[in-house]
Design a protein around this motif. Structure first.
Motif, mmCIF file in Angstrom:
data_model
loop_
_atom_site.group_PDB
_atom_site.id
_atom_site.type_symbol
_atom_site.label_atom_id
_atom_site.label_comp_id
_atom_site.label_asym_id
_atom_site.label_seq_id
_atom_site.Cartn_x
_atom_site.Cartn_y
_atom_site.Cartn_z
ATOM 1 N N ASP A 51 -27.832 -26.199 51.740
ATOM 2 C CA ASP A 51 -27.879 -25.361 52.946
ATOM 3 C C ASP A 51 -26.532 -24.753 53.337
ATOM 4 O O ASP A 51 -26.399 -24.180 54.414
ATOM 5 C CB ASP A 51 -28.439 -26.131 54.136
ATOM 6 N N ARG A 52 -25.525 -24.883 52.490
ATOM 7 C CA ARG A 52 -24.254 -24.232 52.816
ATOM 8 C C ARG A 52 -24.401 -22.722 52.707
ATOM 9 O O ARG A 52 -25.207 -22.228 51.915
ATOM 10 C CB ARG A 52 -23.148 -24.684 51.852
ATOM 11 N N PRO A 53 -23.615 -21.962 53.498
ATOM 12 C CA PRO A 53 -23.609 -20.500 53.332
ATOM 13 C C PRO A 53 -23.241 -20.158 51.888
ATOM 14 O O PRO A 53 -22.407 -20.829 51.274
ATOM 15 C CB PRO A 53 -22.518 -20.045 54.307
ATOM 16 N N ILE A 54 -23.876 -19.149 51.359
ATOM 17 C CA ILE A 54 -23.695 -18.826 49.949
ATOM 18 C C ILE A 54 -23.452 -17.334 49.778
ATOM 19 O O ILE A 54 -23.982 -16.511 50.523
ATOM 20 C CB ILE A 54 -24.938 -19.284 49.155
ATOM 21 N N GLU A 55 -22.627 -16.993 48.805
ATOM 22 C CA GLU A 55 -22.388 -15.585 48.491
ATOM 23 C C GLU A 55 -23.635 -14.997 47.844
ATOM 24 O O GLU A 55 -24.126 -15.507 46.841
ATOM 25 C CB GLU A 55 -21.203 -15.452 47.530
ATOM 26 N N GLN A 56 -24.132 -13.921 48.404
ATOM 27 C CA GLN A 56 -25.333 -13.306 47.843
ATOM 28 C C GLN A 56 -25.045 -12.545 46.556
ATOM 29 O O GLN A 56 -25.951 -12.231 45.793
ATOM 30 C CB GLN A 56 -25.954 -12.338 48.854
ATOM 31 N N ILE A 57 -23.789 -12.266 46.287
ATOM 32 C CA ILE A 57 -23.473 -11.346 45.201
ATOM 33 C C ILE A 57 -22.890 -12.013 43.957
ATOM 34 O O ILE A 57 -22.617 -11.349 42.980
ATOM 35 C CB ILE A 57 -22.473 -10.275 45.693
ATOM 36 N N TYR A 58 -22.700 -13.353 43.969
ATOM 37 C CA TYR A 58 -22.033 -13.913 42.799
ATOM 38 C C TYR A 58 -22.966 -13.893 41.588
ATOM 39 O O TYR A 58 -24.186 -13.911 41.695
ATOM 40 C CB TYR A 58 -21.435 -15.292 43.100
ATOM 41 N N ASP A 59 -22.372 -13.829 40.429
ATOM 42 C CA ASP A 59 -23.108 -13.649 39.184
ATOM 43 C C ASP A 59 -24.121 -14.769 38.953
ATOM 44 O O ASP A 59 -23.844 -15.937 39.194
ATOM 45 C CB ASP A 59 -22.145 -13.611 37.991
ATOM 46 N N ARG A 80 -33.831 -31.528 49.361
ATOM 47 C CA ARG A 80 -33.310 -30.418 50.154
ATOM 48 C C ARG A 80 -32.618 -30.978 51.379
ATOM 49 O O ARG A 80 -33.096 -31.923 52.014
ATOM 50 C CB ARG A 80 -34.477 -29.519 50.583
ATOM 51 N N HIS A 81 -31.476 -30.423 51.717
ATOM 52 C CA HIS A 81 -30.812 -30.723 52.982
ATOM 53 C C HIS A 81 -30.789 -29.448 53.809
ATOM 54 O O HIS A 81 -30.521 -28.357 53.285
ATOM 55 C CB HIS A 81 -29.371 -31.195 52.765
ATOM 56 N N ILE A 82 -31.085 -29.578 55.103
ATOM 57 C CA ILE A 82 -30.968 -28.431 55.994
ATOM 58 C C ILE A 82 -30.128 -28.824 57.205
ATOM 59 O O ILE A 82 -30.107 -29.978 57.608
ATOM 60 C CB ILE A 82 -32.344 -27.887 56.443
ATOM 61 N N SER A 83 -29.435 -27.849 57.745
ATOM 62 C CA SER A 83 -28.591 -28.072 58.909
ATOM 63 C C SER A 83 -28.915 -27.021 59.963
ATOM 64 O O SER A 83 -29.443 -25.947 59.649
ATOM 65 C CB SER A 83 -27.114 -28.000 58.504
ATOM 66 N N ASP A 213 -25.858 -36.695 61.997
ATOM 67 C CA ASP A 213 -25.323 -35.711 62.938
ATOM 68 C C ASP A 213 -24.585 -34.572 62.245
ATOM 69 O O ASP A 213 -24.679 -33.426 62.657
ATOM 70 C CB ASP A 213 -24.417 -36.388 63.982
ATOM 71 N N ILE A 214 -23.839 -34.876 61.168
ATOM 72 C CA ILE A 214 -23.035 -33.844 60.520
ATOM 73 C C ILE A 214 -23.034 -34.018 59.003
ATOM 74 O O ILE A 214 -23.065 -35.138 58.496
ATOM 75 C CB ILE A 214 -21.588 -33.850 61.072
ATOM 76 N N TYR A 215 -23.031 -32.905 58.295
ATOM 77 C CA TYR A 215 -22.945 -32.879 56.828
ATOM 78 C C TYR A 215 -21.585 -32.288 56.484
ATOM 79 O O TYR A 215 -21.307 -31.136 56.798
ATOM 80 C CB TYR A 215 -24.064 -32.007 56.279
ATOM 81 N N THR A 216 -20.746 -33.095 55.842
ATOM 82 C CA THR A 216 -19.426 -32.599 55.443
ATOM 83 C C THR A 216 -19.391 -32.420 53.929
ATOM 84 O O THR A 216 -19.523 -31.326 53.421
ATOM 85 C CB THR A 216 -18.309 -33.552 55.927
ATOM 86 N N THR A 217 -19.257 -33.515 53.203
ATOM 87 C CA THR A 217 -19.352 -33.436 51.736
ATOM 88 C C THR A 217 -20.760 -33.746 51.254
ATOM 89 O O THR A 217 -21.088 -33.496 50.098
ATOM 90 C CB THR A 217 -18.377 -34.429 51.076
ATOM 91 N N GLY A 218 -21.579 -34.329 52.119
ATOM 92 C CA GLY A 218 -22.938 -34.708 51.735
ATOM 93 C C GLY A 218 -23.032 -36.106 51.144
ATOM 94 O O GLY A 218 -24.122 -36.554 50.773
ATOM 95 N N THR A 219 -21.912 -36.815 51.074
ATOM 96 C CA THR A 219 -21.905 -38.130 50.431
ATOM 97 C C THR A 219 -22.774 -39.139 51.172
ATOM 98 O O THR A 219 -23.501 -39.923 50.553
ATOM 99 C CB THR A 219 -20.462 -38.670 50.331
ATOM 100 N N THR A 240 -29.361 -32.456 59.222
ATOM 101 C CA THR A 240 -28.220 -32.763 60.087
ATOM 102 C C THR A 240 -28.116 -31.686 61.160
ATOM 103 O O THR A 240 -28.635 -30.579 60.991
ATOM 104 C CB THR A 240 -26.910 -32.815 59.287
ATOM 105 N N PHE A 241 -27.419 -32.029 62.229
ATOM 106 C CA PHE A 241 -27.226 -31.051 63.289
ATOM 107 C C PHE A 241 -26.243 -29.974 62.861
ATOM 108 O O PHE A 241 -26.513 -28.776 62.997
ATOM 109 C CB PHE A 241 -26.738 -31.759 64.548
ATOM 110 N N ALA A 242 -25.090 -30.373 62.333
ATOM 111 C CA ALA A 242 -24.044 -29.401 62.023
ATOM 112 C C ALA A 242 -23.577 -29.495 60.581
ATOM 113 O O ALA A 242 -23.580 -30.576 59.979
ATOM 114 C CB ALA A 242 -22.856 -29.598 62.955
#
Length: 245
Positions: A51-59, A80-83, A213-219, A240-242
């Motif tokens: 669920d991290r922001p992702i570049e729409q244009i990368y190869d 799947r993880h969602i925030s 509460d928060i997803y940082t590295t996802g560990t 997670t919330f954030a």
């Protein structure tokens, strides 16, 4: 089906969970005013795994099923993880307030946003068991509660339906993880989380939702997911919330 979490009956005037300003509930139909709701949102283009922001244009993005480069290279036990939002000023205020200042009223706002995201991702009706991420008993004793457990309780109250809550056990007290990188977190959490036989029965062959509460590295959520996977869960989703930086 829930059209909106604010099917709850609100009074005509409310104080926003985020900024404490009074607003008309009929305008926002939320625990948040419109300004705060506008801050608490996520990017449209997100990794379909973490669920991290992702570049729409990368190869070759489509070839890799819209996964970010990190998720292409690393294995996750969850499907799947969602925030709900980014870890910006408002989200930080809410998380720190909940964890360290006793602001447990934030749980209902966090639960509201989690339900919205679960509906958006068409996951809400699939979930059979909720599992909050655990904290060590000494930390829970000092804080007075586990914030992930409170969020899970708020979710169930808001959904107004029967749902079991599974429990994992933090059997090793670890240092605070916020300043550690992914590898250090992974090593720190090794053998730190377990599940009892009694709790294992709750999640066997079930679709499980891990709550934090928060997803940082996802560990943390991935470690919990590994324990649940090995205990026989059919599928594991995380929310997670954030989303941290």
């Amino acid at each position: 089906m829930i059209e909106h979490v604010a099917d709850l009956i609100f009074p005509e005037k409310l104080n926003c969970i985020g900024c404490d300003l009074e607003y008309e509930s009929r305008i926002s139909e939320s625990f948040f005013c419109e300004k705060c709701l506008d801050q608490l949102k996520v990017e449209a283009a997100k990794c379909q795994k973490c669920d991290r922001p992702i570049e729409q244009i990368y190869d070759q993005l489509e070839i890799y099923q819209y996964k970010c480069k990190t998720c292409q290279e690393q294995f996750h036990y969850y499907k799947r993880h969602i925030s709900c939002t980014h870890y910006d000023a408002l989200a930080k205020k809410m998380i720190l307030g909940l964890k360290y200042k006793g602001k447990t009223e934030y749980c209902k706002g966090i639960a509201e946003l989690m339900i919205k995201r679960l509906i958006e991702e068409k996951l809400l009706d699939q979930i059979e068991v909720m599992v909050p991420t655990p904290i060590h008993w000494t930390r829970k004793w000092m804080r007075g509660y586990n914030q992930s457990e409170l969020i899970a309780e708020a979710l169930i109250r808001m959904l107004d339906r029967e749902m079991p809550v599974g429990k994992l056990k933090r059997c090793k007290r670890t240092k605070k993880l916020k300043k550690l990188d992914k590898d250090a977190r992974k090593q720190m959490l090794k053998d730190a989380i377990m599940i009892t036989q009694e709790e294992r029965i709750k999640i066997e062959n079930k679709i499980v939702l891990v709550i934090d509460d928060i997803y940082t590295t996802g560990t943390t959520v991935n470690t919990c997911s590994k324990v649940l996977y090995e205990a026989g869960a059919e599928a594991i989703y995380c929310i997670t919330f954030a989303m941290g930086q």
